[in-house]
Motif scaffolding. Structure first.
Motif, mmCIF file in Angstrom:
data_model
loop_
_atom_site.group_PDB
_atom_site.id
_atom_site.type_symbol
_atom_site.label_atom_id
_atom_site.label_comp_id
_atom_site.label_asym_id
_atom_site.label_seq_id
_atom_site.Cartn_x
_atom_site.Cartn_y
_atom_site.Cartn_z
ATOM 1 N N ALA A 4 29.846 45.973 80.746
ATOM 2 C CA ALA A 4 30.803 46.050 79.591
ATOM 3 C C ALA A 4 30.450 46.880 78.374
ATOM 4 O O ALA A 4 31.318 47.764 77.908
ATOM 5 N N ARG A 5 29.044 47.202 78.080
ATOM 6 C CA ARG A 5 28.652 47.817 77.064
ATOM 7 C C ARG A 5 28.875 49.389 77.250
ATOM 8 O O ARG A 5 28.939 50.403 76.685
ATOM 9 N N GLN A 6 28.702 49.517 78.764
ATOM 10 C CA GLN A 6 28.862 50.923 79.140
ATOM 11 C C GLN A 6 30.337 51.329 79.240
ATOM 12 O O GLN A 6 30.557 52.653 79.105
ATOM 13 N N ILE A 7 31.262 50.522 79.343
ATOM 14 C CA ILE A 7 32.526 50.945 79.339
ATOM 15 C C ILE A 7 33.157 50.845 78.022
ATOM 16 O O ILE A 7 34.072 52.017 77.669
ATOM 17 N N HIS A 8 32.835 50.020 77.124
ATOM 18 C CA HIS A 8 33.066 49.795 75.722
ATOM 19 C C HIS A 8 32.587 51.212 74.929
ATOM 20 O O HIS A 8 31.906 51.624 74.875
ATOM 21 N N GLY A 9 33.856 51.597 74.399
ATOM 22 C CA GLY A 9 33.637 52.774 73.845
ATOM 23 C C GLY A 9 34.048 54.190 74.416
ATOM 24 O O GLY A 9 34.118 55.263 74.001
ATOM 25 N N LYS A 10 34.184 54.092 75.759
ATOM 26 C CA LYS A 10 34.645 55.357 76.546
ATOM 27 C C LYS A 10 36.266 55.580 76.088
ATOM 28 O O LYS A 10 37.048 54.719 75.817
ATOM 29 N N GLN A 11 36.250 56.915 76.441
ATOM 30 C CA GLN A 11 37.785 57.132 75.893
ATOM 31 C C GLN A 11 38.621 57.430 77.312
ATOM 32 O O GLN A 11 38.362 57.864 78.132
#
Length: 88
Positions: free
Chosen positions: A60-67
């Motif tokens: 989730a942290r890896q996907i969170h913040g991606k555009q």
């Protein structure tokens, strides 16, 4: 375990969202379901190929913040894997 992805741009089609998430998550993405594509309330549920709760949080942290589609995605792990839609 499921991953919930919110803040999906209205301009993104269901196929675009599915392909993006499968590309980003690789073998961790068991199944991707996109709900309300093309609407402001769009979100995706990703069934993760992981049994350990902390793995879902890391993903989730890896996907969170991606555009995607000009918007910043919000992602969180759903530890209980029920089909309740996410709160907005």
């Amino acid at each position: 375990m499921n991953l919930i992805v919110r803040n999906i741009a209205e301009s993104c089609s269901e196929q675009e969202v599915r392909e993006f998430l499968k590309r980003e998550l690789g073998h961790y993405a068991k199944n991707v379901e996109v709900v309300d594509a093309g609407k402001p309330s769009a979100y995706a549920t990703v069934e993760l190929n992981a049994e350990v709760p902390y793995v879902g949080e890391v993903i989730a942290r890896q996907i969170h913040g991606k555009q995607l589609g000009g918007l910043t995605l919000e992602a969180s792990a759903d530890l209980f894997s029920d089909d309740t839609p996410p709160a907005h």
